[in-house]
Design a protein around this motif. Structure first.
Motif, PDB file in Angstrom:
ATOM      1  N   ASP A 138      -4.539   6.809  -1.867  1.00 21.70           N
ATOM      2  CA  ASP A 138      -3.493   5.796  -1.913  1.00 21.70           C
ATOM      3  C   ASP A 138      -3.769   4.777  -3.007  1.00 21.70           C
ATOM      4  O   ASP A 138      -4.829   4.751  -3.623  1.00 21.70           O
ATOM      5  N   THR A 167      -8.645  14.258   7.897  1.00 16.98           N
ATOM      6  CA  THR A 167      -7.736  13.618   6.944  1.00 16.98           C
ATOM      7  C   THR A 167      -8.524  12.833   5.912  1.00 16.98           C
ATOM      8  O   THR A 167      -9.649  12.372   6.170  1.00 16.98           O
ATOM      9  N   GLU A 202      -7.518   9.842   2.752  1.00 16.46           N
ATOM     10  CA  GLU A 202      -6.447   9.037   2.187  1.00 16.46           C
ATOM     11  C   GLU A 202      -6.561   9.000   0.674  1.00 16.46           C
ATOM     12  O   GLU A 202      -7.640   8.755   0.126  1.00 16.46           O
ATOM     13  N   GLY A 255       0.564   5.565  -0.474  1.00 16.85           N
ATOM     14  CA  GLY A 255      -0.409   6.646  -0.600  1.00 16.85           C
ATOM     15  C   GLY A 255       0.002   7.893   0.132  1.00 16.85           C
ATOM     16  O   GLY A 255       1.096   8.001   0.688  1.00 16.85           O
ATOM     17  N   THR A 256      -0.907   8.837   0.114  1.00 17.50           N
ATOM     18  CA  THR A 256      -0.699  10.144   0.732  1.00 17.50           C
ATOM     19  C   THR A 256      -1.900  10.471   1.600  1.00 17.50           C
ATOM     20  O   THR A 256      -3.050  10.214   1.220  1.00 17.50           O
ATOM     21  N   THR A 257      -1.623  11.028   2.764  1.00 17.99           N
ATOM     22  CA  THR A 257      -2.687  11.497   3.636  1.00 17.99           C
ATOM     23  C   THR A 257      -2.793  13.017   3.492  1.00 17.99           C
ATOM     24  O   THR A 257      -1.824  13.743   3.726  1.00 17.99           O
ATOM     25  N   GLU A 280       0.852  -1.186   0.000  1.00 19.08           N
ATOM     26  CA  GLU A 280       0.000   0.000   0.000  1.00 19.08           C
ATOM     27  C   GLU A 280       0.893   1.243   0.000  1.00 19.08           C
ATOM     28  O   GLU A 280       1.797   1.369   0.829  1.00 19.08           O
TER      29      GLU A 280
END
Length: 647
Positions: free
Chosen positions: A525, A521, A523, A491-493, A489
Motif C-alpha cells: 500500500d 496476507t 499488504e 493499497g492492495t492486500t 491510505e
C-alpha cells in the motif's frame, strides 16, 4: 462563663427560692398605686389628654422580698418573668446593671419602677409584654440662610449637612436633587443671586462633591473626603438604570447597600437570604441586571439564582442557589474543553459532557458558572483548517536492452513483422530470401558451401532499448484541523499459500507427516499522514510521514512476495500556498531475462548464439510536492453541483 454571670444566676436562683417559700398573695395586703405614664412613650393606645392607671401586670400580685446586687438588668427581668409566669420579651437594647432591694411590693410597681429608672418603654399585645429602649426622635435641624428670589438663589451657610442643604434647596427652588445613599459630609459657602443649577454646582464641586445632571435630575455624590483626602477609604455609590441597562460607579461601598440601591433604581426583585458583607469598588455601564449582580458577586463568598424574575442572593455553598447551565460550543469539541478548563474555575462545579449538543453541563454556584462561560468565550474560537494538495511522483529511469536471434523452420507464412529500424531494430526474413545473400557471402569471403536454407526457414533479429520516465503514483487532496492528524491510505492486500509439514510419532512405527495449508496476507500500500500547526502569522509547521510498500517482481501465490518499502518522515516549516519538495528516496533494480535453447544454450561462448537476452536497469526516485491552503470557515468549501457536472 464569667463570675458576673455566675452571680446573676445565683441571685436569680435565690430569688426564685424566696418566692416559692413566700406565702400566697392576699388582696387585702396589696397597696394599690397608680402611675401616670405618657401614652406615646409607653406604647399604650389611649386617646390624647387621657391619663390612666398604667398597669403592666395585675397589681394584686405581691413580692414579699426582692434583692438584686450588681445584676444585669435583662437577667433581673428574666427572673421575675420566670417566677411569676409572665410572657415577657426583652429587647437587645435593654442593657445595664441593677442593684435593688424591695419588700412587700406589687409585681406591677416593681416593673414600673425598673422601666422608669432606666428610661425604658413597654408595650403590651394581649398577654405578651415587650420592654425596650425607646428611640429618641432626631432634633429638627435649624433652617439655613437660603433665599430664592426672582429665579435667583442666594445663600450663606457654614458646615451644613449635605442632605439638609439639598432638602432646603429643593423645597425653595423646586429642583429635583438626589444624594447617593452613602454620601456624607458638610457643605459651606456663600453665593449671591446665581441661577440655582449654577449655585449648586459651584458649592458642590468646591466642597468635594460631584455634580451631574441626567434628565433634569441633579445627582450629587462624594468625590473627595472633607479633608481633601482621595484615599481608598472614600465611599461613593452611583447606580442608574436606563432602558433596562445598568450604569454603575461605586467606590468602597458595602455590598448590601449596592444591591439595595440596584433593586431600588432598576426595579429588580432582589431577595437577600443572609447577611451580605464586603466592600465593592466597580465602574461599568450598559449591563443587564443579571450581568451586574454576577460582576458584583464574582470573587466573593456569595452567589445568586434567578427564579421567576426574583434574584436570590446568599452564601455560595448553599445548594439552594445552585444553577444548571448548558454551554454549547461552536468550534471546540466538548471532550477537549473539559481538559482545558483550569481546575480553579471548577472547584464548586459539577461538569458533564453533553455529546449530543457538543457542549458541557455545569451545575453549581451561578458566579462560578459565569467564570467558566467567560473562559469558553475566550477559547472557543474558529480553528484553522488546512487543505493539502499533494503530488507523489516516482521518477523512474529504465534502460531495457534486448538482443537475440529467433530462428525456426516451419511451413507457411511466418507472419513476422516487417523490417523496423526506429526506435528499435526488428529484422525478420525467410530462407528463400536469405539463400541469395549467403551465396554473395561465399563469393566475397572466399568460402564455399556455407549451406542452403529451406524456403520455410525464418530468422528474426531484435535489438531494442526502452527507457521509462516519470510515474505519478498519487495525487491526493487531504484536509486536517489545526493540530489534528489526517491520513490517507491506498493499497492492495495480496494472498499467498503457506504450507507447513509436521511430523509425529505413533504407536504403529514410522514418522507420519501431517501437511497443513493456510492463506497468509501481505499488504502492498501507499499511505500519507500529515499534521499541521498554524501559528498567528499564518505560517505552518507540518509533520509529514509518507510510506510506499510495493511488491518486487512477479507475484507468485505459492511464494511470499518481496516488498520494497520506502518511508519518508519529516517536519517542515512553510507558508500558505507555498509548494515544498521532499524527495531523495532512490531505488535501483537490475533484471536480466534469458531465453535459450535447451542444452545448446548452455554451451560456453557458442551458447550465446542460442540465447535471447533481455536486460532491465531501473532507477526510481520518489518525490513529494505538497502545497497547503489555510481557511477558517466556509471559504474553503466547494460547489458539489459543479463537481458532479464535471464528472
Amino acid at each position: 462563663m464569667t463570675r458576673k454571670h455566675l452571680s446573676s444566676i445565683a441571685i436569680v436562683a435565690l430569688l426564685l427560692l424566696s418566692i416559692w417559700n413566700a406565702p400566697a398573695p392576699v388582696a387585702s395586703q396589696s397597696i394599690d398605686q397608680t402611675v401616670t405614664i405618657d401614652t406615646a412613650r409607653s406604647g399604650a393606645t389611649e386617646t390624647e389628654d387621657t391619663q390612666r392607671q398604667a398597669n403592666i401586670v395585675d397589681s394584686l400580685i405581691m413580692i414579699p422580698k426582692l434583692d438584686f446586687t450588681a445584676t444585669k438588668l435583662s437577667d433581673a427581668l428574666t427572673a421575675l418573668a420566670r417566677a411569676y409566669h409572665l410572657t415577657l420579651y426583652i429587647d437587645s437594647s435593654v442593657v445595664g446593671e441593677i442593684s435593688l432591694r424591695l419588700e412587700d411590693v406589687s409585681l406591677n410597681d416593681a416593673l414600673l419602677f425598673m422601666v422608669k429608672q432606666y428610661g425604658l418603654a413597654w408595650e403590651k399585645t394581649g398577654e405578651i409584654i415587650k420592654i425596650h429602649k425607646p428611640t429618641q426622635p432626631e432634633p429638627e435641624p435649624e433652617p439655613l440662610n437660603i433665599r430664592f428670589e426672582e429665579e435667583l438663589l442666594s445663600l450663606d451657610i457654614e458646615n451644613a449637612d449635605i442632605r439638609h442643604f439639598a432638602d432646603e434647596v429643593a423645597d425653595k427652588t423646586g429642583l429635583n436633587i438626589v444624594i447617593e445613599k452613602t454620601a456624607y459630609g458638610s457643605i459651606s459657602g456663600r453665593v449671591s443671586k446665581l441661577r440655582p443649577e449654577k449655585a449648586i454646582q459651584v458649592l458642590a464641586t468646591s466642597n468635594g462633591f460631584s455634580y451631574n445632571v441626567v434628565d433634569g435630575i441633579i445627582y450629587l455624590r462624594r468625590e473627595t473626603a472633607p479633608d481633601g483626602n482621595t484615599s481608598g477609604s472614600l465611599r461613593s455609590l452611583d447606580i442608574r438604570c436606563e432602558n433596562e441597562l445598568v450604569t454603575l460607579n461605586v467606590r468602597n461601598s458595602p455590598l448590601s447597600d449596592v444591591l439595595s440601591q440596584l433593586s431600588s433604581q432598576c426595579g429588580a426583585n432582589i431577595f437577600i437570604q443572609s447577611d451580605v458583607s464586603g466592600q465593592v469598588t466597580a465602574s461599568f455601564e450598559n449591563k443587564t441586571v443579571e450581568q451586574t449582580i454576577t460582576y458584583l458577586l464574582t470573587n466573593t463568598n456569595f452567589s445568586f439564582k434567578e427564579t421567576d424574575g426574583i434574584f436570590f442572593v446568599g452564601p455560595k455553598e448553599s445548594e439552594d442557589l445552585y444553577d444548571t447551565r448548558l454551554i454549547q460550543l461552536d468550534n471546540l469539541k466538548a471532550s477537549e474543553l473539559v481538559e482545558m478548563i483550569p481546575a480553579g474555575l471548577t472547584k464548586q462545579l459539577t461538569v458533564k459532557i453533553a455529546t449530543g449538543h457538543n457542549g458541557v453541563v455545569l451545575t453549581g454556584p451561578r458566579t462560578s458558572i459565569a467564570g467558566v462561560e467567560a473562559f469558553v468565550r475566550r477559547v472557543d474560537v474558529p480553528m484553522a483548517q488546512v487543505l493539502f494538495e499533494v503530488i507523489m511522483v516516482d521518477y523512474t529511469s529504465t534502460d531495457r536492452a534486448e538482443l537475440g536471434i529467433t530462428a525456426n523452420n516451419f511451413g507457411g507464412d511466418s507472419g513476422l513483422p516487417g523490417q523496423t529500424y526506429f526506435p528499435m531494430i526488428d529484422i525478420s526474413d525467410t530462407g528463400d530470401k536469405l539463400n541469395p545473400k549467403l551465396r554473395s557471402m561465399e563469393r566475397r569471403m572466399g568460402i564455399s558451401n556455407i549451406g542452403n536454407l529451406s524456403d520455410n526457414f525464418f530468422i528474426r533479429l531484435n535489438m531494442l532499448e526502452q527507457e521509462g520516465k516519470a510515474n505519478v503514483r498519487s495525487h491526493p487532496q487531504i484536509a486536517a484541523l489545526n493540530g489534528h492528524p489526517a491520513k490517507i491510505e491506498i493499497g492492495t492486500t495480496q494472498y499467498y499459500l503457506l504450507e507447513s509439514k509436521t511430523s509425529y510419532i505413533n504407536n504403529q512405527g514410522g514418522d507420519p507427516i501431517q501437511t497443513s495449508q493456510r492463506f497468509e496476507t501481505i499488504e502492498a500500500d501507499m499511505s500519507l499522514e500529515v499534521t499541521p500547526y498554524v501559528n498567528q502569522t499564518g505560517d505552518l509547521t507540518v509533520e509529514l510521514k509518507a510510506e510506499f510498500n510495493t511488491p518486487s517482481g512477479t507475484f507468485n501465490p505459492d511464494t511470499p512476495p518481496t516488498i520494497n518499502r520506502r518511508t519518508l518522515t519529516s517536519t517542515v516549516r512553510m507558508k500558505e500556498d507555498q509548494t515544498i519538495v521532499l524527495g531523495g528516496l532512490v531505488q535501483n533494480t537490475k533484471n536480466v531475462t534469458i531465453e535459450k535453447l535447451p542444452l545448446l544454450g548452455d554451451i560456453p561462448v557458442l551458447g550465446r548464439i542460442f540465447q535471447n537476452r533481455i536486460t532491465d536497469d531501473s532507477k526510481a526516485e520518489l518525490m513529494i510536492y505538497m502545497t497547503p491552503h489555510v481557511y477558517y470557515g466556509t471559504e474553503g468549501s466547494i460547489n458539489i453541483d459543479s463537481v458532479i457536472q464535471k464528472k
